[in-house]
Design a protein around this motif. Structure first.
Motif, PDB file in Angstrom:
ATOM      1  N   GLU A  63       0.838  -1.209   0.000  1.00  0.00           N
ATOM      2  CA  GLU A  63       0.000   0.000   0.000  1.00  0.00           C
ATOM      3  C   GLU A  63       0.868   1.253   0.000  1.00  0.00           C
ATOM      4  OE1 GLU A  63      -2.221  -3.350   1.256  1.00  0.00           O
ATOM      5  OE2 GLU A  63      -0.478  -2.483   2.203  1.00  0.00           O
ATOM      6  N   ASP A  64       2.015   1.155   0.676  1.00  0.00           N
ATOM      7  CA  ASP A  64       2.924   2.316   0.707  1.00  0.00           C
ATOM      8  C   ASP A  64       3.390   2.678  -0.699  1.00  0.00           C
ATOM      9  OD1 ASP A  64       4.652   1.682   3.857  1.00  0.00           O
ATOM     10  OD2 ASP A  64       2.759   2.646   3.372  1.00  0.00           O
TER      11      ASP A  64
ATOM     12  N   GLY B 241      -6.745   4.237  -7.949  1.00  0.00           N
ATOM     13  CA  GLY B 241      -6.067   3.956  -6.679  1.00  0.00           C
ATOM     14  C   GLY B 241      -6.661   2.747  -5.982  1.00  0.00           C
ATOM     15  N   ALA B 242      -7.993   2.702  -5.964  1.00  0.00           N
ATOM     16  CA  ALA B 242      -8.667   1.578  -5.299  1.00  0.00           C
ATOM     17  C   ALA B 242      -8.362   0.268  -6.025  1.00  0.00           C
ATOM     18  CB  ALA B 242     -10.171   1.838  -5.270  1.00  0.00           C
TER      19      ALA B 242
ATOM     20  N   LEU C 225       0.933   7.358  -6.297  1.00  0.00           N
ATOM     21  CA  LEU C 225      -0.217   8.249  -6.492  1.00  0.00           C
ATOM     22  C   LEU C 225       0.147   9.691  -6.173  1.00  0.00           C
ATOM     23  CD1 LEU C 225      -3.180   6.138  -5.072  1.00  0.00           C
ATOM     24  CD2 LEU C 225      -2.975   7.013  -7.393  1.00  0.00           C
ATOM     25  N   LEU C 226       0.946   9.871  -5.121  1.00  0.00           N
ATOM     26  CA  LEU C 226       1.326  11.231  -4.751  1.00  0.00           C
ATOM     27  C   LEU C 226       2.347  11.814  -5.731  1.00  0.00           C
ATOM     28  CD1 LEU C 226       1.561  10.855  -0.868  1.00  0.00           C
ATOM     29  CD2 LEU C 226      -0.132  12.161  -2.140  1.00  0.00           C
TER      30      LEU C 226
ATOM     31  N   ILE D  25       1.818   2.163  -3.443  1.00  0.00           N
ATOM     32  CA  ILE D  25       0.687   2.756  -4.170  1.00  0.00           C
ATOM     33  C   ILE D  25       0.511   4.217  -3.783  1.00  0.00           C
ATOM     34  CG2 ILE D  25      -1.815   2.635  -4.517  1.00  0.00           C
ATOM     35  CD1 ILE D  25      -1.536  -0.420  -4.020  1.00  0.00           C
ATOM     36  N   VAL D  26       0.575   4.469  -2.491  1.00  0.00           N
ATOM     37  CA  VAL D  26       0.413   5.846  -2.017  1.00  0.00           C
ATOM     38  C   VAL D  26       1.509   6.732  -2.605  1.00  0.00           C
ATOM     39  CG1 VAL D  26       0.525   7.329   0.017  1.00  0.00           C
ATOM     40  CG2 VAL D  26      -0.729   5.174   0.112  1.00  0.00           C
TER      41      VAL D  26
ATOM     42  N   VAL E  73      -4.954  -1.177  -5.225  1.00  0.00           N
ATOM     43  CA  VAL E  73      -4.899  -1.916  -3.949  1.00  0.00           C
ATOM     44  C   VAL E  73      -5.432  -3.328  -4.143  1.00  0.00           C
ATOM     45  CG1 VAL E  73      -5.785  -2.008  -1.594  1.00  0.00           C
ATOM     46  CG2 VAL E  73      -5.011   0.166  -2.555  1.00  0.00           C
TER      47      VAL E  73
END
Lengths: 525, 172
Positions: free
Chosen positions: B5-6, B41-42, B12-13, B8-9, B45
């Motif tokens: 998840e990190d 984003g969803a 995305l950022l 992905i975050v 995940v």
């Protein structure tokens, strides 16, 4: 027939802004079909458009964007324009991703604050310490570079050492926007700065005034309304408000009252957790302005220009010379423990403000150089409550009367030679004449008796070797409130330099290097 | 190893702007573009076990953003998608080439935008600072719409070129 550049620009923008009709959209698509290179141009335009939407749209104007020079590239918390979308996106993502992204995107620790990335500016500092900090952006960890841009904490406190040599502590909630290693803007909260000798022009702006360092330690508090109070604990600062300027000395404060700068008393209690990185309680390089800065009194007319050279101590400034051939010469350093955050951190203050609280520990280090004859004395003493009575002097360390070697004196032990073993790389007990000796003293204060440990020429850049001091003994009470440097009774000429006092061994040495300094990079500020 | 998840975050950022630019070029609606990015984003995940690393992730996100944007545009039925597959392939490839992280682009923009002449700066202020679009923007400036659209187009091209050069210099 192919479209002119003007026509293409018109069509592209109508398409992008969805301001055209089906006819113009089709014409634009046809133009790209006819000349595929236009797709590249269009892609670049889309990217620029989105970049503008995320920046100017977020800030509200070009000017605001430019003025927010070091703020994060993508401000998620601004509830306007594209920033509104960004916030909405972050919150929605947290819901959609069911708690997985929540932790990373929208939450910081136990708080409900959305995380912003730290700005990716130039490295200007190293984070030395962070205690109980709730970050309002991505966390910065101890040892990490701190870059230009805003540093925002919701609670706790952080300490950093700027590459300019200035130490800064922030107490949350606070927001400090550092433009470079010599200039920042405290937007809210409390901060403390200590500016070392030789660093000129360190400046902090607040919403209503500016503070320019004149060699000092000072604190600033900015309340929710943007009103500032400057507290000076050491040295002086210049406080500016438009054309109005006042100088504020140690023990005084300044703030804006009815539009005018007004001086008052400083209040260190406003900075109860003030702890500065590399915080030395005393840091004396014997420069020309030390007598004023460090409450130094006595034979201050004998400051030499060069510093003593020693393998483990980087010399700065000058040195102190005391001629003890015919008379006794002495310099006292009065230690007002209410004037520095470092004393608060070391937690060494007794109820009456002296140094020696039970359970605390203190380190004192200095260089001394002279001739070890049988006659005379030269060294550093702890004094408590008075200057002359032998009962006020619990401990002397240096060259004691009648001993031609490094030695100490207490009321209980009398004069004692310091055992030079275990030998250190530089200390030669047989012939220390003319060579500076580094003395480090540790005092562990306790309810019954205090314990003193003395090292000669230890490597203070390395870790403490607590089991191998050159001397260790008990002292009925080592509490003190002033230090004396003295030479007399026929001791000859003695020089002293780099007198340092701290709550930690590591703070005696040079400040830790930044990542850039370790790499050998040059400072670009 | 699958991404976390990190990862992905972080992606995305870092690539929010370029992903949104791609989506926006297809859907031509800011709010809808945001919705599509949320979907991407969803989905990342959900699919993270199938994605190997961050490099793979950004490519996966571009592809997914393109297809989710096409789907959203068709669903909304507000405007037909003007670009066909070949154009979108080329568009996507151009985005990939211009890539880089958003923060670098924003820093370059800061430099470039300071060099704008006052008229262009006012245009950018009104369009983005005050979100005035289309005919309203032309009216606010007292000019014809096509004059304003051409000016906007030129300003974007100029800024885009300046940003590109600035980034190239910074990365040299």
């Amino acid at each position: 027939m192919s479209a002119t550049p003007e026509q293409l620009g018109d069509l592209a923008w109508r398409y992008l802004d969805a301001s055209g009709d089906h006819e113009s959209d089709r014409a634009f698509a046809q133009a790209m079909r006819d000349d595929p290179a236009l797709v590249d141009v269009f892609a670049a335009m889309c990217l620029t458009r989105q970049t503008l939407a995320e920046t100017i749209g977020c800030k509200g104007s070009v000017t605001a964007f430019l003025e927010s020079r070091d703020e994060p590239a993508l401000a998620i918390v601004e509830p306007t324009g594209a920033g509104r979308h960004a916030l909405r996106w972050a919150l929605a993502a947290s819901v959609l991703i069911g708690g997985l992204l929540v932790a990373a995107i929208a939450l910081s620790g136990d708080d409900d604050n959305p995380i912003e990335p730290q700005p990716e500016g130039r490295p200007i500092a190293v984070l030395m310490r962070s205690e109980r900090v709730s970050w309002e952006r991505e966390p910065i960890y101890e040892g990490d570079d701190v870059t230009t841009g805003p540093i925002a904490i919701a609670s706790g406190h952080v300490k950093m050492r700027l590459h300019s040599g200035v130490s800064v502590a922030m107490h949350g909630p606070a927001r400090l926007d550092m433009r470079d290693a010599m200039h920042g803007r405290l937007q809210s909260g409390r901060m403390l700065a200590r500016v070392p000798d030789g660093v000129d022009g360190f400046r902090i702006d607040t919403p209503d005034l500016s503070v320019v360092d004149l060699g000092t330690e000072f604190g600033i508090e900015v309340d929710a309304a943007g009103a500032s109070v400057v507290h000076v604990f050491d040295g002086r600062v210049r406080v500016e408000r438009g054309d109005e300027t006042i100088e504020v000395a140690a023990g005084r404060s300044a703030s804006l009252v009815d539009g005018r700068l007004v001086a008052g008393a400083s209040d260190f209690a406003r900075f109860p957790e003030a702890t500065l990185p590399g915080g030395r309680l005393v840091d004396l390089a014997f420069t020309a302005d030390d007598p004023e800065r460090l409450r130094l009194r006595g034979a201050t007319d004998v400051l030499g220009e060069d510093s003593l050279e020693h393998p483990f101590v980087a010399g700065r400034g000058g040195h102190l010379t005391l001629e003890g051939s015919t008379t006794n010469r002495a310099v006292f350093i009065d230690l007002d423990t209410s004037l520095s955050g470092a004393f608060a951190e070391a937690q060494v203050r007794t109820d009456d403000g002296h140094i020696g609280r039970d359970g605390s520990r203190i380190y004192i280090a200095w260089l001394m150089r002279g001739t070890f004859g049988e006659n005379g004395f030269a060294g550093v003493s702890l004094f408590n409550g008075g200057d002359t009575d032998v009962r006020d002097e619990p401990l002397f360390i240096g060259k004691a009367h009648g001993i031609a070697a490094m030695s100490y004196h207490t009321e209980a032990t009398g004069e004692q030679t310091i055992d030079a073993l275990p030998a250190t790389p530089t200390f030669d007990p047989a012939a220390p004449d003319g060579r500076p000796t580094l003395v480090v003293v540790r005092i562990d204060f306790a309810a019954e008796t205090d314990r003193v440990s003395i090292w000669l020429d230890p490597d203070i850049e390395a870790e403490e070797q607590p089991d191998t001091p050159n001397a260790r003994f008990e002292l009925a009470s080592g509490t003190f409130d002033r230090l004396r440097l003295a030479a007399g009774s026929g001791a000859g000429l003695w020089a002293f330099d780099e007198l340092r006092m701290s709550g930690n061994w590591s703070d005696l040495g040079s400040p830790p290097l930044s990542a850039g300094e370790k790499r050998g990079d040059k400072e670009n500020d | 190893m699958a991404i976390t998840e990190d990862n992905i975050v972080r992606v995305l950022l870092r690539y929010r702007i370029s992903l949104l630019a791609l989506i926006q070029a297809i859907v031509r609606d800011d709010d809808l573009a945001e919705d599509v990015l949320q979907d991407v984003g969803a989905l990342a995940v959900v699919k993270r076990a199938e994605i190997d690393n961050e490099g793979h992730l950004i490519g996966w996100m571009r592809k997914t953003a393109r297809y989710r944007a096409l789907f959203a545009a068709r669903q909304s039925a507000r405007q037909p998608v003007a670009m066909d597959d070949a154009m979108l392939d080329r568009f996507e490839a151009a985005m990939d080439r211009m890539g880089g992280e958003d923060s670098d682009r924003v820093e370059a923009l800061r430099y470039c935008i300071a060099k704008l002449n006052p008229d262009t700066r006012k245009l950018i202020d009104l369009r983005y600072g005050q979100s005035i679009k289309g005919e309203a923007l032309a009216k606010a400036l007292g000019k014809k719409p096509n004059t304003v659209f051409v000016a906007l187009s030129r300003a974007h091209q100029r800024l885009g070129e300046c940003i590109r050069q600035r980034q190239a210099r910074e990365n040299r």
